[in-house]
Design a protein around this motif. Structure first.
Motif, mmCIF file in Angstrom:
data_model
loop_
_atom_site.group_PDB
_atom_site.id
_atom_site.type_symbol
_atom_site.label_atom_id
_atom_site.label_comp_id
_atom_site.label_asym_id
_atom_site.label_seq_id
_atom_site.Cartn_x
_atom_site.Cartn_y
_atom_site.Cartn_z
ATOM 1 N N GLY A 32 47.438 55.346 40.419
ATOM 2 C CA GLY A 32 47.985 54.030 40.122
ATOM 3 C C GLY A 32 47.310 53.381 38.943
ATOM 4 N N ASN A 33 47.786 52.187 38.625
ATOM 5 C CA ASN A 33 47.256 51.431 37.507
ATOM 6 C C ASN A 33 47.048 49.990 37.962
ATOM 7 O OD1 ASN A 33 46.436 51.115 34.844
ATOM 8 N ND2 ASN A 33 48.459 50.395 34.214
ATOM 9 N N GLY A 34 45.836 49.478 37.765
ATOM 10 C CA GLY A 34 45.526 48.101 38.139
ATOM 11 C C GLY A 34 45.134 47.977 39.596
ATOM 12 N N GLY A 35 44.598 46.831 39.946
ATOM 13 C CA GLY A 35 44.349 46.538 41.343
ATOM 14 C C GLY A 35 42.929 46.678 41.836
ATOM 15 N N SER A 36 41.969 47.173 41.056
ATOM 16 C CA SER A 36 40.560 47.310 41.492
ATOM 17 C C SER A 36 40.439 47.954 42.869
ATOM 18 C CB SER A 36 39.857 45.961 41.536
ATOM 19 O OG SER A 36 40.087 45.192 40.436
ATOM 20 N N ILE A 37 40.941 49.136 43.024
ATOM 21 C CA ILE A 37 40.952 49.849 44.295
ATOM 22 C C ILE A 37 39.540 50.308 44.657
ATOM 23 C CG2 ILE A 37 41.966 51.808 45.543
ATOM 24 C CD1 ILE A 37 43.956 49.610 44.620
ATOM 25 N N ARG A 38 39.182 50.156 45.951
ATOM 26 C CA ARG A 38 37.886 50.603 46.465
ATOM 27 C C ARG A 38 38.085 51.366 47.766
ATOM 28 N NH1 ARG A 38 35.820 45.078 44.899
ATOM 29 N NH2 ARG A 38 34.725 45.497 42.958
ATOM 30 N N LYS A 39 37.046 52.082 48.177
ATOM 31 C CA LYS A 39 37.054 52.819 49.444
ATOM 32 C C LYS A 39 37.348 51.845 50.588
ATOM 33 C CE LYS A 39 34.100 55.975 52.107
ATOM 34 N NZ LYS A 39 34.474 55.599 53.419
ATOM 35 N N ASP A 40 38.132 52.276 51.571
ATOM 36 C CA ASP A 40 38.550 51.519 52.756
ATOM 37 C C ASP A 40 39.604 50.449 52.479
ATOM 38 O OD1 ASP A 40 36.956 53.013 54.502
ATOM 39 O OD2 ASP A 40 35.217 51.739 54.099
ATOM 40 N N ASP A 41 40.064 50.309 51.238
ATOM 41 C CA ASP A 41 41.178 49.401 50.956
ATOM 42 C C ASP A 41 42.458 50.009 51.511
ATOM 43 O OD1 ASP A 41 39.509 47.671 49.653
ATOM 44 O OD2 ASP A 41 40.347 47.993 47.655
ATOM 45 N N VAL A 42 43.468 49.188 51.699
ATOM 46 C CA VAL A 42 44.765 49.642 52.205
ATOM 47 C C VAL A 42 45.789 49.514 51.086
ATOM 48 C CG1 VAL A 42 46.607 49.167 53.858
ATOM 49 C CG2 VAL A 42 44.223 49.009 54.577
ATOM 50 N N LEU A 43 46.543 50.581 50.863
ATOM 51 C CA LEU A 43 47.606 50.592 49.858
ATOM 52 C C LEU A 43 48.944 50.555 50.577
ATOM 53 C CD1 LEU A 43 46.304 53.495 47.581
ATOM 54 C CD2 LEU A 43 45.810 51.049 47.375
ATOM 55 N N LEU A 44 49.787 49.630 50.199
ATOM 56 C CA LEU A 44 51.131 49.549 50.736
ATOM 57 C C LEU A 44 52.053 50.152 49.681
ATOM 58 C CD1 LEU A 44 52.508 48.413 53.233
ATOM 59 C CD2 LEU A 44 52.739 46.248 52.056
ATOM 60 N N PRO A 68 43.647 56.605 30.631
ATOM 61 C CA PRO A 68 43.953 55.259 30.176
ATOM 62 C C PRO A 68 43.211 54.201 31.003
ATOM 63 C CG PRO A 68 45.823 56.151 31.359
ATOM 64 C CD PRO A 68 44.790 57.229 31.286
ATOM 65 N N GLN A 69 42.860 53.136 30.366
ATOM 66 C CA GLN A 69 42.091 52.073 30.991
ATOM 67 C C GLN A 69 42.869 51.458 32.162
ATOM 68 O OE1 GLN A 69 40.811 49.109 28.249
ATOM 69 N NE2 GLN A 69 39.728 47.948 29.794
ATOM 70 N N GLY A 70 42.171 51.252 33.258
ATOM 71 C CA GLY A 70 42.785 50.641 34.442
ATOM 72 C C GLY A 70 43.417 51.626 35.400
ATOM 73 N N GLN A 71 43.527 52.875 35.029
ATOM 74 C CA GLN A 71 44.150 53.874 35.900
ATOM 75 C C GLN A 71 43.115 54.461 36.852
ATOM 76 O OE1 GLN A 71 46.996 56.372 33.949
ATOM 77 N NE2 GLN A 71 46.798 57.987 35.471
ATOM 78 N N TRP A 72 43.564 54.863 38.046
ATOM 79 C CA TRP A 72 42.680 55.412 39.063
ATOM 80 C C TRP A 72 43.422 56.488 39.851
ATOM 81 C CZ3 TRP A 72 45.284 54.540 43.490
ATOM 82 C CH2 TRP A 72 46.128 53.428 43.523
#
Length: 145
Positions: A32-44, A68-72
């Motif tokens: 994905g791109n954006g959102g500052s995702i971290r371990k234990d977060d929930v993605l809908l 690219p910047q912001g991608q994870w």
């Protein structure tokens, strides 16, 4: 733990899901791109081929890319489908004859016997009640009380 909404929408293009693929039943690789995702977060995330259905994935690992910047890229746990099938059934309220186009997901590898329980579970999520072949919408349930 934070919940991030990556369901398909044109309102937030800088916060997007690029790819979600099953590695094994119940384990997914999400890009994905954006959102500052971290371990234990929930993605809908939206289910492919569906207009309204989504699933919740819990992030196990995440790697933020430099370019690219912001991608994870993340690995996540979620519902275990061997063969995901999206079905639409029409349900009618026995109280007021209101019609609902019920969209639900089912594991087609379980055969036809899994369809009815999956449809009933989705009906309950939407606030409908079913008893055998009878169905009541939320409005008719409220007026019956």
């Amino acid at each position: 733990m934070v919940e991030h909404d990556f369901r398909y929408t044109l309102f937030n293009p800088q916060h997007t899901l690029i790819e979600c693929r099953a590695l094994v039943p119940g384990r997914y690789q999400v890009t994905g791109n954006g959102g500052s995702i971290r371990k234990d977060d929930v993605l809908l995330v939206s289910l492919k081929g569906s207009k309204t259905l989504s699933m919740r994935l819990t992030v196990q690992t995440v790697r933020h890319l430099i370019n690219p910047q912001g991608q994870w890229v993340a690995t996540a746990n979620g519902p275990a489908f061997k063969e995901l099938e999206i079905l639409t059934w029409q349900v009618e309220c026995d109280g007021c004859q209101t019609s609902l186009d019920l969209e639900f997901a089912v594991d087609s590898s379980l055969g036809n016997k899994a369809r009815q329980p999956a449809a009933n579970a989705r009906l309950e999520e939407l606030g409908w009640r079913s008893q055998g072949e009878r169905h009541l919408c939320p409005r008719c349930q409220a007026s019956a009380s």
